[in-house]
Design an enzyme around this catalytic site. Sequence first.
Site, short mmCIF file in Angstrom:
data_model
loop_
_atom_site.label_atom_id
_atom_site.label_comp_id
_atom_site.label_asym_id
_atom_site.label_seq_id
_atom_site.Cartn_x
_atom_site.Cartn_y
_atom_site.Cartn_z
N CYS A 219 0.75 -1.29 -0.02
CA CYS A 219 0.00 0.14 0.00
C CYS A 219 0.77 1.17 -0.06
CB CYS A 219 -0.82 0.07 1.20
SG CYS A 219 -2.13 -1.35 1.27
N HIS B 179 -3.14 7.45 2.54
CA HIS B 179 -3.56 6.23 1.92
C HIS B 179 -5.05 5.86 2.57
CE1 HIS B 179 -3.98 2.05 1.32
NE2 HIS B 179 -3.82 1.49 2.29
N ASN C 65 -10.17 0.34 0.35
CA ASN C 65 -8.52 0.43 0.21
C ASN C 65 -8.08 -0.06 -1.09
OD1 ASN C 65 -6.18 0.04 0.59
ND2 ASN C 65 -6.29 -0.93 2.45
O1 UT7 Z 1 -3.63 -0.88 3.89
C1 UT7 Z 1 -2.72 -1.65 4.22
C2 UT7 Z 1 -2.86 -1.37 5.84
N1 UT7 Z 1 -4.05 -1.79 6.45
C3 UT7 Z 1 -4.41 -1.09 7.46
O2 UT7 Z 1 -3.91 -0.28 7.93
C4 UT7 Z 1 -5.72 -1.78 8.10
C5 UT7 Z 1 -5.53 -1.79 9.36
N2 UT7 Z 1 -6.62 -2.41 10.13
C6 UT7 Z 1 -7.83 -1.97 10.05
O3 UT7 Z 1 -8.37 -1.19 9.39
C7 UT7 Z 1 -8.73 -2.65 11.58
O4 UT7 Z 1 -8.16 -3.24 12.17
C8 UT7 Z 1 -9.96 -3.36 10.70
C9 UT7 Z 1 -10.96 -2.83 9.94
C10 UT7 Z 1 -9.19 -4.50 9.83
C11 UT7 Z 1 -10.43 -4.28 11.88
O5 UT7 Z 1 -11.19 -3.53 12.89
P1 UT7 Z 1 -10.72 -3.61 14.26
O6 UT7 Z 1 -11.57 -2.48 15.20
O7 UT7 Z 1 -9.35 -3.67 14.78
O8 UT7 Z 1 -11.45 -4.85 14.63
P2 UT7 Z 1 -10.71 -6.19 15.26
O9 UT7 Z 1 -10.08 -6.93 14.23
O10 UT7 Z 1 -10.24 -6.19 16.41
O11 UT7 Z 1 -11.94 -7.10 15.29
C12 UT7 Z 1 -13.12 -6.72 16.21
C13 UT7 Z 1 -14.32 -7.77 16.29
C14 UT7 Z 1 -13.87 -9.23 16.16
O12 UT7 Z 1 -14.77 -9.91 16.91
P3 UT7 Z 1 -15.01 -10.47 18.24
O13 UT7 Z 1 -13.45 -11.32 18.43
O14 UT7 Z 1 -14.85 -8.94 19.10
O15 UT7 Z 1 -16.00 -11.17 18.61
C15 UT7 Z 1 -13.89 -9.67 14.76
O16 UT7 Z 1 -14.07 -11.05 14.68
O17 UT7 Z 1 -15.04 -7.56 14.90
C16 UT7 Z 1 -15.05 -8.92 14.09
N3 UT7 Z 1 -15.02 -8.51 12.73
C17 UT7 Z 1 -16.04 -8.38 12.11
N4 UT7 Z 1 -17.32 -8.04 12.33
C18 UT7 Z 1 -18.22 -7.77 11.19
C19 UT7 Z 1 -13.74 -8.56 11.90
N5 UT7 Z 1 -14.29 -8.39 10.84
C20 UT7 Z 1 -15.58 -8.08 10.52
C21 UT7 Z 1 -16.46 -7.90 9.83
N6 UT7 Z 1 -17.92 -7.98 10.14
N7 UT7 Z 1 -16.13 -7.86 8.49
#
Ligand code: UT7
Length: 333
Positions: free
Chosen positions: A116, A254, A284
């Site tokens: 990215c 980005h 993204n």
């Molecule tokens: O471009 C390259 C660089 N990329 C980035 O910089 C992306 C960086 N990361 C992010 O943008 C975020 O971490 C995400 C959007 C990917 C995830 O958001 P988060 O607030 O960090 O969520 P998390 O991974 O801590 O997950 C929280 C909860 C989990 O459930 P439990 O364990 O709390 O029950 C996940 O399983 O959200 C769940 N979850 C979802 N729920 C509904 C993860 N993906 C989804 C989804 N829909 N699509």
Amino acid sequence: MSKIYASMLSIGAYSPEKRLTNADLEKMVDTTDEWIVKRTGIKERRVAADDQAASDLGAIAARQAIERANLAIGDIDLIIAATLSGDFLFMPSTAAVIAGKLGALNIPAFDALAACSGFIYALATAKAYVESGMASNALIVGAEASSRFMDYSDRSVCVLFGDGAGAAVIGATDDPSKAIADVKISSDGAQWDNLYIDGGSKNPIREGKPHKPFMRMKGNETFKLAVRALSNDVIEILARNNLNASQIAHFVPHQANLRIIKAVGEAIGLREDQVVLTIDRYGNTSAASIPMAINDLYEAKRLKTGDLMLLDAFGGGLTWGSALVRFGGETPR
Ligand code: UT7
């Protein structure tokens, strides 16, 4: 002899027609529009047509950028493509394929492989080529068909990414008010396993071995690393150029996550109207996200000649970078 500066002479972009909305994804994986919008800011993303590879998207954006720079294909003497979803696994480079499609032959063409952050890596390389006199008009392209590397059963990644392309011509100027003032690029390869696509020599795709070359990401870890690295980076690049946030016309980050963009903006005290956002419409688009966002500004007639843009990006590698770019192209009529 006066100093030669590298300048962003033009911008172009292309986004495929097919839309993949959050409502569509609700039917494919266990997710909701509410979760995606709240956690990321994404409402929809584009998906390349079956017969479009990354180079096809990139070539369309490239032609537009060359035309807007009032140049002919024959004036381009370097092509650098940034992509994590190139046409082929490792060879030929997507830059070479784009060069072939444009008919830009017998010139150097290679990829800047920095996920990215690739567009900022390509920008840094083109700047060095132009300032050293090794190139006169470099074409840099960010082009992604990353939908091809999405595991549409992994809700943590597949809701994030979209396809698209953007391109810019980097040429020479003796006018510092149109110059790329600074580019800063970094990496931390010790943390590669936060974000990768398998299938290389470490874990090759072989017959008889089930293997899925899908993008994998430790989202939450990557999020925290991105906020920290980018906040420090933009503070540093402003400081070393004796600039403050109020002097930035447009912050073009980005577009990975709205919460990352807001956190970095707050770290340097940017106002909301300085921040360029396209994440709601395109998701993204990896190495294409910055040039696509600059193109949005340009087409909205909000990008004026000499406007100071602050760019930043974070991605697989890990890699990250930032840049201070005074737009050297013509203001659109
Ligand atoms: O471009 C390259 C660089 N990329 C980035 O910089 C992306 C960086 N990361 C992010 O943008 C975020 O971490 C995400 C959007 C990917 C995830 O958001 P988060 O607030 O960090 O969520 P998390 O991974 O801590 O997950 C929280 C909860 C989990 O459930 P439990 O364990 O709390 O029950 C996940 O399983 O959200 C769940 N979850 C979802 N729920 C509904 C993860 N993906 C989804 C989804 N829909 N699509």
